[in-house]
Design an enzyme around this catalytic site. Sequence first.
Site, PDB file in Angstrom:
ATOM      1  N   PHE A 236       0.984  -0.966  -0.268  1.00 38.74           N
ATOM      2  CA  PHE A 236      -0.363  -0.013  -0.325  1.00 38.74           C
ATOM      3  C   PHE A 236       0.956   0.877   0.098  1.00 38.74           C
ATOM      4  CE2 PHE A 236      -2.386   3.549   1.839  1.00 38.74           C
ATOM      5  CZ  PHE A 236      -3.947   3.367   0.635  1.00 38.74           C
ATOM      6  N   ASP A 342       9.086   3.492   1.552  1.00 37.36           N
ATOM      7  CA  ASP A 342       7.732   3.878   2.677  1.00 37.36           C
ATOM      8  C   ASP A 342       7.589   3.529   3.867  1.00 37.36           C
ATOM      9  OD1 ASP A 342       5.340   4.280   2.987  1.00 37.36           O
ATOM     10  OD2 ASP A 342       3.880   3.730   1.122  1.00 37.36           O
ATOM     11  N   LYS A 373       2.511  10.437   8.342  1.00 33.15           N
ATOM     12  CA  LYS A 373       1.156   9.594   9.744  1.00 33.15           C
ATOM     13  C   LYS A 373       1.937  10.505  10.904  1.00 33.15           C
ATOM     14  CE  LYS A 373      -0.763   5.759   7.467  1.00 33.15           C
ATOM     15  NZ  LYS A 373      -2.135   5.729   8.247  1.00 33.15           N
ATOM     16  N   THR A 398       2.485  25.212  -4.890  1.00 33.31           N
ATOM     17  CA  THR A 398       2.028  25.708  -4.129  1.00 33.31           C
ATOM     18  C   THR A 398       2.730  26.078  -2.806  1.00 33.31           C
ATOM     19  OG1 THR A 398       0.180  26.812  -5.692  1.00 33.31           O
ATOM     20  CG2 THR A 398       0.180  27.462  -3.240  1.00 33.31           C
TER      21      THR A 398
END
Lengths: 515, 515
Positions: A236, A342, A373, A398
């Site tokens: 994931f 990750d 997280k 931005t």
Amino acid sequence: MSASRALWGRNALLRAVSISPSPTGGRATRSAGLSLECRRRFTASTRAMSSFYADWEPEGPSVKTQIPGPKSKAAIAELNEVFDTRSLNMLTDYTRSVGNYIADLDGNVLLDVYAQIASIPLGYNNPVLRQAARSPEMINGIINRPALGNFPSAEWAEILKTGILRVAPKGLNQVFTAMAGSDANETAYKAAFMWRRQRDRGGPSVEFTEEEMNSAMNNQSPGASQLSILSFKTGFHGRLFGSLSTTRSKPIHKVDIPAFDWPQATFPQLKYPLDQHAAENAAIERAALDEVEHLIKTYHVPPCAVVVEPIQSEGGDNHATPAFFRGLREITRKHGVLLIVDEVQTGVGATGRFWAHEHWDLPHPPDIVTFSKKAQTAGYYFGNPELRPNKPYRQFNTWMGDPARALLFRAIIDEVEKHDLVRHTANVGEYLYGKLEGLAAKYPDEFRNLRGKGMGTFIAFDSPRRDEFLAKAKTLGVNIGGSGQSAVRLRPMLIFEKKHADILVDVLEKIVTSW
Amino acid sequence: MSASRALWGRNALLRAVSISPSPTGGRATRSAGLSLECRRRFTASTRAMSSFYADWEPEGPSVKTQIPGPKSKAAIAELNEVFDTRSLNMLTDYTRSVGNYIADLDGNVLLDVYAQIASIPLGYNNPVLRQAARSPEMINGIINRPALGNFPSAEWAEILKTGILRVAPKGLNQVFTAMAGSDANETAYKAAFMWRRQRDRGGPSVEFTEEEMNSAMNNQSPGASQLSILSFKTGFHGRLFGSLSTTRSKPIHKVDIPAFDWPQATFPQLKYPLDQHAAENAAIERAALDEVEHLIKTYHVPPCAVVVEPIQSEGGDNHATPAFFRGLREITRKHGVLLIVDEVQTGVGATGRFWAHEHWDLPHPPDIVTFSKKAQTAGYYFGNPELRPNKPYRQFNTWMGDPARALLFRAIIDEVEKHDLVRHTANVGEYLYGKLEGLAAKYPDEFRNLRGKGMGTFIAFDSPRRDEFLAKAKTLGVNIGGSGQSAVRLRPMLIFEKKHADILVDVLEKIVTSW
């Protein structure tokens, strides 16, 4: 009233919460005689069960109504008018949640080992974070949100160096800040594509061709590169279009959404207990590595990077050994492919190391490590200067993160260091794992494939009736999450102590004996 | 000391800033005799030039050194060690920036009509937002960040209803919250794909097939749908993989990044002045609409949605008429294609309407409107319940926005309403546009294709030496941005007043007479 009480200020209310149904009365009082200084010096090696902040938590869970209770049901109906509530787990009263305990509108207070999908590091209403949120720097960050790529503040370097970069993985000294795990991964992927194309083009000084620029504007190659990110089955990495193309968790996450034709390799499916399947597991991992190498060499959209979670944290809490990850590092280096780790869910201490990949003892660091997280902000670390694209505005947006959230992460890091919470979590995890081994031995059909030994509190097991298991846990005062098809995933906060582990284990046993 | 001074508390410092080089001394004093109550009631129809908060701004810009000056240069070098600074425009001292004025470390204070790429609505260090940032709700939102899809707070419905949804576009009463413009657009696209596949599948109750679920996990059709989002040339919708596939601004934004094979239509390239090219422009718009319809009917990856900016805000400030957008709404409805209006840059008042698409007088609302930037939070609005996917967890992520930022938007909305800032911006824009028409008449080679009449302060013109123009503006005390190849884009805040317009126009003239 002590300083820490003043900080907190709602103890009277919380202490009034009744202690039921778990019999925990005896435990919380053990720290009562410790001085504040002693508590400050609490480390994982300390045997005392003192809390990090005096008297800030209830002594145990309290379940007063069904969940959702009547007040929650009414509020959920109201929310549903404007906001999809079908994924709602528990309508939360954050003003009454505290430390490891999550509260709802009906007066229910649960021990929370799910922690906002593993994203609360230091407990609800942490008094030290409350102070940080009141600081002039935080207020400035909230009300004067910069476009960080164009107009960074004069303090931004210092905020990065004393915060996000203070905990940078070894070998990685640069950061690109982002908003959440998905865009942290996607910006990392973009860096990988640009790096690889730059290398193939002949270096940073080689200009784009007219054909590249024109075809890119039309979403066609060669400008839109025909390269891929290799990910693992049941992995994931997020839900946006690029990250979702690497996510392989469940059909419900992917059906109907266009995806890139990128390759997936098999993640090792280890057999448990590990010590009884060592040779078999080594073969499984060797086969997975061979598959990765084969895909790198042959896939029709060549991978420029491999992305991997240290533990597949959504797809079922699937672990692999350090040897597997060292093998992955070796293969990726051999073929000039980047290794992106990750750490969105595994990072920031829960595995008993600040970054889970520290468990692997890699001879060369990952090329990129992503985070979010528990960091409360997001981004990716890298070390190789060539991962800075050759021109400005290639990697840009931005906001490029949020200084307010970066400040909060700095305050979190300070607190993690002050209380030695990573080592603490390693020790509490060891304690918890031992207790769970006892449960698994006693109820082998109910606690299957216990995993996460030596990985702090990042522990999971499979349940033959997982969803029922999680629902029952709530009625007994504990909020737990699942992952994959059958895993019960434990994701306590870093302030989870042995006393909380005792409550948790007690409830886990009650669940399976209630059937 | 007055209440507003106490809120602000740094007036002494700021008032000490010298007023040079622009001669503005006379203007700021005009409001001196107005009572606080009078200032509160200030609306755009009031002729008085009072500010919204007493004495909170310097009286004009002040340029003391080259930009960057020596202190900034040193700080930039330090930042560059860990963070890419090649896109850096100005290292900013946010503690000394105030209202419409942005400050740097060297004591330079510029009138800011770029406003963090159009994302600061109410000025730097706005005292009312400062109060909101100190509120218990905000502190709660900062330190107890929820996973909104699973564990929304009991207050979330009220925060949405009294904030984000209070300003929902007509016909749209639902919201999906996000983190920034890119993921606001990408989640909107995901909703469009799911909606269209659901319709083609035969409704929400029809289950996915095994083939769909299996192929989706392998990133292949039919599970990964072969549908597209149609966007416009020179449009900008973000930088992540799905949004970048719809972005067609510049090669530097796209080269090397894999993209979906999605179609692009020509955005009308209107000729100016509009009143002299009415028939020609109508034909241009008709041709563009015909191209859209042709692509919808024939493109080999069929569009399920068209995404469009009311004004192409990055790609050169390209405008189209309300008739064009009404035509787009008609064509999309005719072919069962969704219309997604990307108001990330145009939303929240700057065009003289809260949402720019209110200028169009649509007979049917857009299906989806996305927002970010001045909202300080992000997401998309929708009205059709079928845009809620048929199952939970199809549109989901951990944070799903940020309650702290949603609270800030609510405070912004309160202040916009209290001071009638949308109407104010319409009026100031009309004033500014008139002045710019004067400049364009006087220097037709330097101020070309002036556009944005009737669109508040969302005004632009082309310069034959745009980058030099912007650099020169800084030396004269104004921070301005560009868009596309040659546009000077004006993006003042909603608290931009006629007195600021006078300073701006004065500097614009100085720039072109300096050559």
